[in-house]
Design a protein around this motif. Structure first.
Motif, PDB file in Angstrom:
ATOM      1  N   ALA A 131       2.756  15.623  23.315  1.00 12.26           N
ATOM      2  CA  ALA A 131       1.373  15.585  22.818  1.00 12.26           C
ATOM      3  C   ALA A 131       1.166  16.500  21.616  1.00 12.26           C
ATOM      4  O   ALA A 131       0.068  16.571  21.084  1.00 12.26           O
ATOM      5  CB  ALA A 131       0.414  15.992  23.938  1.00 12.26           C
ATOM      6  N   GLY A 132       2.218  17.168  21.188  1.00 15.03           N
ATOM      7  CA  GLY A 132       2.094  18.136  20.109  1.00 15.03           C
ATOM      8  C   GLY A 132       2.573  17.616  18.764  1.00 15.03           C
ATOM      9  O   GLY A 132       2.919  16.434  18.612  1.00 15.03           O
ATOM     10  N   PRO A 133       2.626  18.506  17.800  1.00 15.31           N
ATOM     11  CA  PRO A 133       2.978  18.113  16.435  1.00 15.31           C
ATOM     12  C   PRO A 133       4.440  17.686  16.249  1.00 15.31           C
ATOM     13  O   PRO A 133       4.770  17.086  15.227  1.00 15.31           O
ATOM     14  CB  PRO A 133       2.683  19.374  15.614  1.00 15.31           C
ATOM     15  N   TYR A 134       5.299  17.960  17.233  1.00 13.55           N
ATOM     16  CA  TYR A 134       6.711  17.609  17.094  1.00 13.55           C
ATOM     17  C   TYR A 134       7.092  16.298  17.792  1.00 13.55           C
ATOM     18  O   TYR A 134       8.260  15.944  17.838  1.00 13.55           O
ATOM     19  CB  TYR A 134       7.595  18.745  17.602  1.00 13.55           C
ATOM     20  N   ALA A 135       6.128  15.591  18.299  1.00 13.93           N
ATOM     21  CA  ALA A 135       6.415  14.330  18.999  1.00 13.93           C
ATOM     22  C   ALA A 135       7.178  13.354  18.107  1.00 13.93           C
ATOM     23  O   ALA A 135       8.067  12.640  18.574  1.00 13.93           O
ATOM     24  CB  ALA A 135       5.121  13.689  19.498  1.00 13.93           C
ATOM     25  N   GLY A 136       6.878  13.341  16.833  1.00 17.13           N
ATOM     26  CA  GLY A 136       7.550  12.451  15.899  1.00 17.13           C
ATOM     27  C   GLY A 136       8.925  12.935  15.479  1.00 17.13           C
ATOM     28  O   GLY A 136       9.609  12.277  14.701  1.00 17.13           O
ATOM     29  N   ASP A 152      14.408  17.320  16.410  1.00 17.47           N
ATOM     30  CA  ASP A 152      14.871  17.538  15.045  1.00 17.47           C
ATOM     31  C   ASP A 152      14.010  18.633  14.421  1.00 17.47           C
ATOM     32  O   ASP A 152      12.889  18.396  13.999  1.00 17.47           O
ATOM     33  CB  ASP A 152      14.776  16.244  14.233  1.00 17.47           C
ATOM     34  N   SER A 153      14.557  19.833  14.371  1.00 19.34           N
ATOM     35  CA  SER A 153      13.820  20.964  13.805  1.00 19.34           C
ATOM     36  C   SER A 153      14.244  21.256  12.372  1.00 19.34           C
ATOM     37  O   SER A 153      13.862  22.280  11.811  1.00 19.34           O
ATOM     38  CB  SER A 153      14.008  22.201  14.686  1.00 19.34           C
ATOM     39  N   SER A 154      15.022  20.350  11.775  1.00 16.50           N
ATOM     40  CA  SER A 154      15.447  20.559  10.389  1.00 16.50           C
ATOM     41  C   SER A 154      14.250  20.427   9.457  1.00 16.50           C
ATOM     42  O   SER A 154      13.296  19.713   9.753  1.00 16.50           O
ATOM     43  CB  SER A 154      16.534  19.555  10.008  1.00 16.50           C
ATOM     44  N   ARG A 159      17.769  14.948  10.674  1.00 18.97           N
ATOM     45  CA  ARG A 159      18.975  15.256  11.434  1.00 18.97           C
ATOM     46  C   ARG A 159      19.396  14.044  12.238  1.00 18.97           C
ATOM     47  O   ARG A 159      18.562  13.331  12.791  1.00 18.97           O
ATOM     48  CB  ARG A 159      18.671  16.437  12.374  1.00 18.97           C
ATOM     49  N   ARG A 160      20.702  13.795  12.312  1.00 17.71           N
ATOM     50  CA  ARG A 160      21.211  12.614  12.997  1.00 17.71           C
ATOM     51  C   ARG A 160      21.919  12.938  14.304  1.00 17.71           C
ATOM     52  O   ARG A 160      22.032  12.077  15.169  1.00 17.71           O
ATOM     53  CB  ARG A 160      22.178  11.873  12.079  1.00 17.71           C
TER      54      ARG A 160
END
Length: 186
Positions: A131-136, A152-154, A159-160
């Motif tokens: 539900a947060g900003p990193y869902a995508g 993917d925190s790059s 990042r693959r």
């Protein structure tokens, strides 16, 4: 069996307790003591808690709901309501309690039984992620031999692989061997 902690999020690391989902699918949590060991290796608690078969079954159910939710995000789909309900239900009990000891973070269980608090902590991480900003930024490793879900925190968000040193390194080495076997140039 070794656990994999390459996902970048607690909840996604729990999903990695099923190995080779695309092929043989093997369970890294066959018994309650394995789940207890995972909680320790995930650095939630310093000593293995006493868990029972019901704790293990509940954790597996929540793990699969998290997995389906994460793969839905990877595919650009909505998370099923039943999976949202399962994760939300697991998040209801009081989670682990943060404690400060010797200027370091330690976690303790809020009651007599550790199972619900530990699973609540994992479920709350999934809710925060989904539900947060990193869902995508939830991805599936591009390696044909992996399939771990990761955050993917790059900076560019492209990042693959779950890990540059594991799957990414193997892919780069394989690509190098293919190019040089065929006489091709980089």
């Amino acid at each position: 069996m070794a656990f994999r902690f390459r996902s970048g999020r607690l909840s996604l690391n729990l999903c990695a307790t099923v190995g080779e989902r695309w092929r043989g699918r093997f369970e890294r949590l066959p018994a309650p003591h394995d789940l207890a060991r995972w909680y320790v290796e995930a650095q939630l608690i310093p000593e293995a808690p006493q868990l029972d078969p019901a704790d293990l079954e509940r954790a597996r159910i929540v793990r699969e709901a998290i997995y389906r939710g994460a793969t839905a995000l990877v595919s650009g789909e909505r998370i099923r309501r039943a999976d949202e309900a399962t994760i939300s239900s697991a998040a209801r009990p009081a989670p682990l309690v943060p404690q400060l000891r010797n200027a370091q973070l330690h976690w303790s269980t809020p009651g007599d039984t550790a199972g619900p608090a530990l699973l609540s902590t994992v479920a709350r991480d999934a809710i925060d992620l989904f539900a947060g900003p990193y869902a995508g930024r939830v991805r599936a490793c591009a390696s044909d031999e992996c399939g771990i879900l990761f955050l993917d925190s790059s900076r560019p968000g492209q990042r693959r692989w779950c890990s540059s040193s594991a799957c990414g390194g193997r892919e780069r080495a394989s690509s190098y061997r293919r190019r040089h076997r065929s006489g091709g140039r980089p």
